[in-house]
Scaffold this active site. Structure first.
Site, PDB file in Angstrom:
ATOM      1  N   CYS A 160       0.840  -1.197   0.000  1.00 59.34           N
ATOM      2  CA  CYS A 160       0.000   0.000   0.000  1.00 59.34           C
ATOM      3  C   CYS A 160       0.873   1.244   0.000  1.00 59.34           C
ATOM      4  O   CYS A 160       2.067   1.194   0.268  1.00 59.34           O
ATOM      5  CB  CYS A 160      -0.944   0.010   1.199  1.00 59.34           C
ATOM      6  N   THR A 161       0.256   2.354  -0.326  1.00 63.14           N
ATOM      7  CA  THR A 161       0.907   3.654  -0.268  1.00 63.14           C
ATOM      8  C   THR A 161       0.398   4.358   0.978  1.00 63.14           C
ATOM      9  O   THR A 161      -0.796   4.364   1.252  1.00 63.14           O
ATOM     10  CB  THR A 161       0.552   4.495  -1.507  1.00 63.14           C
TER      11      THR A 161
END
Length: 137
Positions: free
Chosen positions: A60-61
């Site tokens: 994920c970011t």
């Protein structure tokens, strides 16, 4: 190699945290240096939810920003695999954020502010406590 060692450190720390009540934090932590975009490259948790869903989880970011009250806000965007489409967003303000009906106490265990950050989250919810270790790069 460096990332692999940090990942192993995170897993070892998760085991050590299980035996403790407190999460160690980086000495002389400078939260303004941690702000910006990070990528989650490692994740370990003792939560039942994670054990059931880890095969679906992808990198994920995460964006870390300062709030007006001097805390940090952590916003993670990750692929959401309900019906194979869409994105999910989770947000927590540090410390003691309420998120998805649970309290998240997020602490930076170690970082060099540019290449990696090892972050521990203690989660309290009605189904019981859990700990999550995240390695950001």
């Amino acid at each position: 190699m460096h990332t692999t060692l940090l990942g192993l450190l995170g897993l070892a720390l998760l085991g050590a945290l299980h035996a403790q009540d407190t999460i160690p934090v980086q000495t002389d932590f400078q939260q303004d240096k941690l702000t910006g975009r990070w990528f989650s490259i490692g994740l370990a948790s003792n939560s039942n939810w994670f054990k059931e869903k880890k095969h679906l989880m992808k990198m994920c970011t995460t964006v870390i920003s300062e709030t007006a009250d001097g805390n940090l806000e952590v916003t993670s965007t990750y692929p959401k695999y309900r019906h194979g489409q869409g994105w999910g967003v989770g947000t927590a303000a540090v410390p003691g954020a309420m998120c998805w009906g649970s309290k998240h106490d997020i602490r930076v265990v170690e970082t060099n502010y540019e290449e990696y950050a090892l972050v521990a989250t203690q989660i309290s919810k009605s189904t019981g406590p859990s700990t999550m270790m995240l390695l950001y790069s």
